[in-house]
Motif scaffolding. Structure first.
Motif, PDB file in Angstrom:
ATOM      1  N   SER A 100      43.782  25.728  43.006  1.00 58.89           N
ATOM      2  CA  SER A 100      43.790  25.783  41.539  1.00 58.89           C
ATOM      3  C   SER A 100      44.734  26.887  41.067  1.00 58.89           C
ATOM      4  N   GLU A 101      44.916  26.957  39.758  1.00 62.92           N
ATOM      5  CA  GLU A 101      45.737  28.039  39.216  1.00 62.92           C
ATOM      6  C   GLU A 101      45.122  29.399  39.503  1.00 62.92           C
ATOM      7  N   ALA A 102      43.784  29.455  39.573  1.00 67.33           N
ATOM      8  CA  ALA A 102      43.098  30.730  39.794  1.00 67.33           C
ATOM      9  C   ALA A 102      43.287  31.251  41.214  1.00 67.33           C
ATOM     10  N   ASN A 103      43.413  30.340  42.184  1.00 74.12           N
ATOM     11  CA  ASN A 103      43.480  30.814  43.576  1.00 74.12           C
ATOM     12  C   ASN A 103      44.817  30.532  44.260  1.00 74.12           C
ATOM     13  N   PHE A 104      45.780  29.968  43.539  1.00 73.20           N
ATOM     14  CA  PHE A 104      47.050  29.602  44.170  1.00 73.20           C
ATOM     15  C   PHE A 104      47.744  30.815  44.788  1.00 73.20           C
ATOM     16  N   ASN A 105      47.985  31.848  43.995  1.00 66.69           N
ATOM     17  CA  ASN A 105      48.706  33.014  44.522  1.00 66.69           C
ATOM     18  C   ASN A 105      47.924  33.748  45.612  1.00 66.69           C
ATOM     19  N   PRO A 106      46.608  33.988  45.434  1.00 57.97           N
ATOM     20  CA  PRO A 106      45.882  34.631  46.529  1.00 57.97           C
ATOM     21  C   PRO A 106      45.884  33.795  47.807  1.00 57.97           C
ATOM     22  N   ALA A 107      45.743  32.480  47.675  1.00 59.19           N
ATOM     23  CA  ALA A 107      45.729  31.633  48.873  1.00 59.19           C
ATOM     24  C   ALA A 107      47.084  31.653  49.560  1.00 59.19           C
ATOM     25  N   LEU A 108      48.161  31.575  48.782  1.00 63.06           N
ATOM     26  CA  LEU A 108      49.498  31.569  49.378  1.00 63.06           C
ATOM     27  C   LEU A 108      49.806  32.915  50.028  1.00 63.06           C
ATOM     28  N   GLN A 109      49.431  34.012  49.363  1.00 59.81           N
ATOM     29  CA  GLN A 109      49.669  35.322  49.969  1.00 59.81           C
ATOM     30  C   GLN A 109      48.817  35.494  51.220  1.00 59.81           C
ATOM     31  N   ALA A 110      47.584  35.010  51.194  1.00 56.85           N
ATOM     32  CA  ALA A 110      46.735  35.098  52.381  1.00 56.85           C
ATOM     33  C   ALA A 110      47.361  34.335  53.539  1.00 56.85           C
ATOM     34  N   SER A 111      47.910  33.165  53.259  1.00 57.65           N
ATOM     35  CA  SER A 111      48.511  32.359  54.318  1.00 57.65           C
ATOM     36  C   SER A 111      49.694  33.056  54.965  1.00 57.65           C
ATOM     37  N   CYS A 112      50.284  34.020  54.253  1.00 54.46           N
ATOM     38  CA  CYS A 112      51.443  34.763  54.764  1.00 54.46           C
ATOM     39  C   CYS A 112      51.080  36.157  55.269  1.00 54.46           C
ATOM     40  N   SER A 113      49.787  36.510  55.248  1.00 52.20           N
ATOM     41  CA  SER A 113      49.375  37.887  55.538  1.00 52.20           C
ATOM     42  C   SER A 113      49.116  38.084  57.030  1.00 52.20           C
ATOM     43  N   ILE A 114      50.166  38.460  57.751  1.00 49.48           N
ATOM     44  CA  ILE A 114      50.085  38.713  59.186  1.00 49.48           C
ATOM     45  C   ILE A 114      49.187  39.934  59.417  1.00 49.48           C
ATOM     46  N   PRO A 115      48.200  39.830  60.290  1.00 49.80           N
ATOM     47  CA  PRO A 115      47.320  40.983  60.533  1.00 49.80           C
ATOM     48  C   PRO A 115      48.103  42.221  60.967  1.00 49.80           C
ATOM     49  N   PHE A 116      47.721  43.340  60.367  1.00 46.70           N
ATOM     50  CA  PHE A 116      48.297  44.659  60.671  1.00 46.70           C
ATOM     51  C   PHE A 116      49.709  44.835  60.097  1.00 46.70           C
ATOM     52  N   VAL A 117      50.326  43.758  59.612  1.00 45.05           N
ATOM     53  CA  VAL A 117      51.624  43.858  58.937  1.00 45.05           C
ATOM     54  C   VAL A 117      51.414  43.819  57.430  1.00 45.05           C
ATOM     55  N   LEU A 118      50.502  42.960  56.978  1.00 46.51           N
ATOM     56  CA  LEU A 118      50.063  42.921  55.590  1.00 46.51           C
ATOM     57  C   LEU A 118      48.546  43.063  55.565  1.00 46.51           C
ATOM     58  N   ARG A 119      48.008  43.392  54.395  1.00 46.85           N
ATOM     59  CA  ARG A 119      46.568  43.465  54.225  1.00 46.85           C
ATOM     60  C   ARG A 119      45.997  42.064  54.041  1.00 46.85           C
ATOM     61  N   ALA A 120      44.772  41.895  54.470  1.00 45.74           N
ATOM     62  CA  ALA A 120      44.065  40.644  54.218  1.00 45.74           C
ATOM     63  C   ALA A 120      43.824  40.491  52.716  1.00 45.74           C
ATOM     64  N   ILE A 121      43.648  39.247  52.283  1.00 45.34           N
ATOM     65  CA  ILE A 121      43.257  38.955  50.903  1.00 45.34           C
ATOM     66  C   ILE A 121      41.763  38.656  50.918  1.00 45.34           C
ATOM     67  N   HIS A 122      41.003  39.367  50.102  1.00 44.21           N
ATOM     68  CA  HIS A 122      39.553  39.228  50.111  1.00 44.21           C
ATOM     69  C   HIS A 122      39.060  38.392  48.928  1.00 44.21           C
ATOM     70  N   ASP A 123      38.020  37.600  49.211  1.00 46.11           N
ATOM     71  CA  ASP A 123      37.242  36.907  48.181  1.00 46.11           C
ATOM     72  C   ASP A 123      38.135  36.102  47.237  1.00 46.11           C
ATOM     73  N   ILE A 124      38.812  35.110  47.773  1.00 51.44           N
ATOM     74  CA  ILE A 124      39.688  34.243  46.982  1.00 51.44           C
ATOM     75  C   ILE A 124      38.834  33.379  46.057  1.00 51.44           C
ATOM     76  N   PRO A 125      39.178  33.279  44.765  1.00 54.68           N
ATOM     77  CA  PRO A 125      38.377  32.480  43.823  1.00 54.68           C
ATOM     78  C   PRO A 125      38.177  31.040  44.299  1.00 54.68           C
ATOM     79  N   GLY A 126      36.927  30.590  44.199  1.00 55.85           N
ATOM     80  CA  GLY A 126      36.595  29.222  44.565  1.00 55.85           C
ATOM     81  C   GLY A 126      36.386  28.994  46.042  1.00 55.85           C
ATOM     82  N   ALA A 127      36.564  30.034  46.854  1.00 51.72           N
ATOM     83  CA  ALA A 127      36.445  29.913  48.308  1.00 51.72           C
ATOM     84  C   ALA A 127      35.323  30.816  48.809  1.00 51.72           C
TER      85      ALA A 127
END
Length: 383
Positions: A210-237
């Motif tokens: 959805s529009e509410a979770n698009f950016n968090p979901a996309l950033q999470a999908s690109c968040s390599i452990p220890f290189v980027l931070r995890a994304i927590h509590d994505i809306p609707g998930a």
């Protein structure tokens, strides 16, 4: 062909031999994780989404993890050619300034900068992605469980050690540590579109994109452990820490034929029968990739026995650079994350090398177009 190699699973090979390859044959396109390696596919993306697929009208499922998710989401934008050109430019020119004596940037710095870049890239355009008339987007993420349920300085490394050891024994057992969560754009009803692959292979959840979770979901999908931070509590998930989709599904070695068969009570209605009695799938999986092997998960990179093809890939046509051609590129390799360290603050040198590689990859497209015009099965290698 010198730059391009075409590989196909057995079912796909039979279809190519009988019918060639037409845009209306395609039902699914995956986009792999792999960071800067995905840049080599820019010219191919522009051709496929900006020209070739537009000659057909069937729905197509786009499945992406990490940079592959960014690519597949970009394909859903109006005027995909200019959108892919911007993606290539923005990715190549991203830069994280190192302070004197600093060898690598912090995960906080990378996450903050990358998140801002995604917001700027898709600002005001998320409805274009979600409401595309033909493309159904599926963004793959990895959600931590138990010890990996939140990001923590001690628990996270221990949790990934546990995931590594468990995965070495059995890939499916890694689901105790990390589960596959797929954010999918809407289907015919109010829920997410059906997945274009079966999910019995690994613990999986589905969430409506959805529009509410698009950016968090996309950033999470690109968040390599220890290189980027995890994304927590994505809306609707489900609540928890979400990391790079490539951890569970590095190259999206998914059960694509299984989804087609599961849609019907038997195999025959889901297939077209050729004159020889051979079954052909309703649709093929076209996979622009940066190598032949389709590695299941990020933690499988060193487990060579899991790099082999399986029946999951029977309906796949894979397009990849020829290994000998790759040796002609700058540094005799594809762009990759080690280049950030290799070039350090010398942004101009890295940009020059990456631009040279992406420009050279136009040769792959030219050879593919020539093959489409006159398909030669002698140039199609077994996957």
């Amino acid at each position: 062909m010198k730059a391009l190699r075409i590989y196909a699973g057995p079912t796909a090979r039979a279809s190519l031999a009988a019918h060639g390859l037409q845009p209306e044959h395609i039902r699914t396109i995956p986009g792999a994780a792999g960071g800067p390696k995905g840049l080599i596919l820019g010219p191919m993306d522009r051709f496929l989404f900006g020209d070739w697929l537009q000659r057909s009208s069937q729905p197509v499922d786009l499945v992406g993890a990490s940079i592959g998710a960014w690519r597949m989401a970009t394909a859903c934008l109006t005027d995909p050619v200019s959108a892919f050109q911007r993606l290539e430019h923005d990715y190549i020119h991203q830069h994280y300034e190192l302070a004197p004596g600093q060898k690598r940037v912090s995960a906080d710095q990378v996450s903050e900068t990358f998140g801002g870049n995604l917001l700027a890239f898709y600002g005001g355009r998320v409805p274009e992605v979600l409401n595309h008339p033909r493309y159904r987007l599926h963004i793959v993420t990895s959600r931590g469980r138990h010890m990996l349920g939140t990001e923590h300085g001690l628990r996270t490394p221990l949790g990934y050690l546990g995931a590594f050891l468990t995965n070495t024994v059995k890939r499916k057992a890694m689901g105790a540590w990390l589960e596959r969560v797929v954010f999918s754009s809407g289907g015919a009803g109010e829920g997410p579109a059906p997945l274009p692959f079966a999910t019995q292979d690994y613990r999986t959840r589905r969430v409506l994109l959805s529009e509410a979770n698009f950016n968090p979901a996309l950033q999470a999908s690109c968040s390599i452990p220890f290189v980027l931070r995890a994304i927590h509590d994505i809306p609707g998930a489900p609540k928890g820490a979400y990391w790079d989709g490539g951890i569970t599904d590095y190259h999206l070695h998914l059960n694509y034929p299984g989804a087609e068969l599961a849609t019907y009570s038997g195999a025959t209605p889901a297939m077209n029968t050729g004159a020889t009695g051979t079954f052909y799938p309703k649709g093929l999986v076209l996979y622009p990739h940066f190598q032949q092997s389709v590695v299941p998960g990020w933690l499988d990179k060193g487990l060579k026995w899991r790099h082999r093809s399986t029946p999951f890939l029977d309906t796949m046509v894979l397009l990849a650079p020829d290994p000998d051609w790759v040796k002609t590129l700058p540094n005799s390799k594809l762009p990759d994350r080690t280049d950030f360290t290799h070039y350090g603050n010398d942004l101009d040198a890295r940009v020059k090398a990456w631009n040279a590689a992406t420009s050279a990859s136009q040769q792959m497209v030219d050879e593919f177009i020539a093959w489409l015009d006159k398909p030669d099965m002698n140039q199609v290698h077994p996957l």
